[in-house]
Write a protein that holds these residues in place. Structure first.
Motif, PDB file in Angstrom:
ATOM      1  N   GLU A  44     -12.809  -4.112   4.834  1.00  0.00           N
ATOM      2  CA  GLU A  44     -11.801  -3.792   3.817  1.00  0.00           C
ATOM      3  C   GLU A  44     -12.310  -4.122   2.418  1.00  0.00           C
ATOM      4  OE1 GLU A  44      -8.863  -2.074   5.059  1.00  0.00           O
ATOM      5  OE2 GLU A  44      -7.515  -3.789   4.771  1.00  0.00           O
ATOM      6  N   HIS A  72      -2.320  -4.037  12.118  1.00  0.00           N
ATOM      7  CA  HIS A  72      -2.712  -5.456  12.148  1.00  0.00           C
ATOM      8  C   HIS A  72      -1.521  -6.315  12.578  1.00  0.00           C
ATOM      9  CE1 HIS A  72      -5.925  -4.553   8.804  1.00  0.00           C
ATOM     10  NE2 HIS A  72      -6.224  -4.004   9.961  1.00  0.00           N
ATOM     11  N   GLN A 104     -11.758  -7.696   7.675  1.00  0.00           N
ATOM     12  CA  GLN A 104     -11.666  -8.079   6.259  1.00  0.00           C
ATOM     13  C   GLN A 104     -12.972  -7.800   5.517  1.00  0.00           C
ATOM     14  OE1 GLN A 104      -8.104  -8.168   6.253  1.00  0.00           O
ATOM     15  NE2 GLN A 104      -8.864  -8.988   4.324  1.00  0.00           N
ATOM     16  N   GLU A 151      -2.372  -1.690   8.083  1.00  0.00           N
ATOM     17  CA  GLU A 151      -1.731  -3.007   7.978  1.00  0.00           C
ATOM     18  C   GLU A 151      -0.635  -3.153   9.028  1.00  0.00           C
ATOM     19  OE1 GLU A 151      -3.277  -5.100   6.413  1.00  0.00           O
ATOM     20  OE2 GLU A 151      -4.345  -3.999   4.855  1.00  0.00           O
ATOM     21  N   GLU A 172      -6.714  -8.209  -0.920  1.00  0.00           N
ATOM     22  CA  GLU A 172      -7.512  -8.334   0.315  1.00  0.00           C
ATOM     23  C   GLU A 172      -8.246  -9.669   0.364  1.00  0.00           C
ATOM     24  OE1 GLU A 172      -7.476  -6.679   3.076  1.00  0.00           O
ATOM     25  OE2 GLU A 172      -6.162  -5.093   2.365  1.00  0.00           O
ATOM     26  N   TYR A 221       0.823  -1.210   0.000  1.00  0.00           N
ATOM     27  CA  TYR A 221       0.000   0.000   0.000  1.00  0.00           C
ATOM     28  C   TYR A 221       0.864   1.270   0.000  1.00  0.00           C
ATOM     29  CZ  TYR A 221      -3.830  -3.262   0.588  1.00  0.00           C
ATOM     30  OH  TYR A 221      -4.720  -4.290   0.395  1.00  0.00           O
TER      31      TYR A 221
HETATM   32 FE   LIG Z   1      -6.041  -5.105   4.622  1.00  0.00          FE
END
Ligand SMILES: [Fe+2]
Ligand SMILES: [Fe+2]
Length: 172
Positions: free
Chosen positions: A130, A53, A127, A50, A94, A24
């Protein structure tokens, strides 16, 4: 304490989150080169999410006595054909992350590892969010086509996005 299999899968997941963050950032750079700062802002925030995460998974591993093993992160794509191509790649990516999280959930269930199963629920919801937000932007881009004033407006809209760290247990 988590199983060796779960530990390995979570280490791989941390690596995938870091790869996502770099992918990204690479997309952010593509948009900066095009002077599309709103799109660049959107992807910079994607990248930060991210990293968040990865750090959530990193902390969880420590909480449950797993051994974190940092691994080399693959180089992301650096060349993109068009704006819409970036979003198509993002959606594809994704979806692969979603199936990776689903595999983790399957493993947790097969081991009756309810703590990890519970931990992963946040990622399941994340998710869904996203994929929905990227699909929505893809539809907008399809509608916009080569209408530059509409593209200007979408760029401005994406420039408004701000990063907020999502707390545990909440997906907002
Ligand atoms: Fe993601
Ligand atoms: Fe992620």
């Amino acid at each position: 304490m988590i199983s060796k299999t779960m530990e390995k899968l979570l280490n791989e997941q941390i690596n995938k989150e870091l790869y996502s963050a770099n992918l990204y950032l690479s997309m952010c750079s593509y948009f900066k080169d095009l002077e599309l700062d709103g799109f660049a802002n959107f992807y910079r925030i994607q990248s930060k999410e991210e990293l968040f995460h990865a750090s959530k998974q990193f902390d969880y591993m420590h909480d449950v006595g797993g051994k974190v093993t940092m691994m080399a992160v693959d180089a992301p794509e650096t060349k993109f054909k068009s704006i819409i191509h970036v979003f198509q790649l993002t959606l594809e990516h994704e979806k692969t992350v979603t199936s990776s999280i689903n595999n983790l959930v399957n493993q947790a269930l097969s081991e009756s590892d309810f703590a990890t199963h519970n931990f992963l629920q946040w990622f399941i919801a994340e998710q869904v969010e996203e994929e929905a937000s990227i699909s929505n932007l893809l539809k907008k881009l399809e509608m916009i086509g080569d209408n530059s004033s509409a593209m200007y407006l979408l760029n401005a809209e994406l420039g408004q996005r701000t990063y907020k760290e999502k707390s545990a247990g909440s997906n907002n």
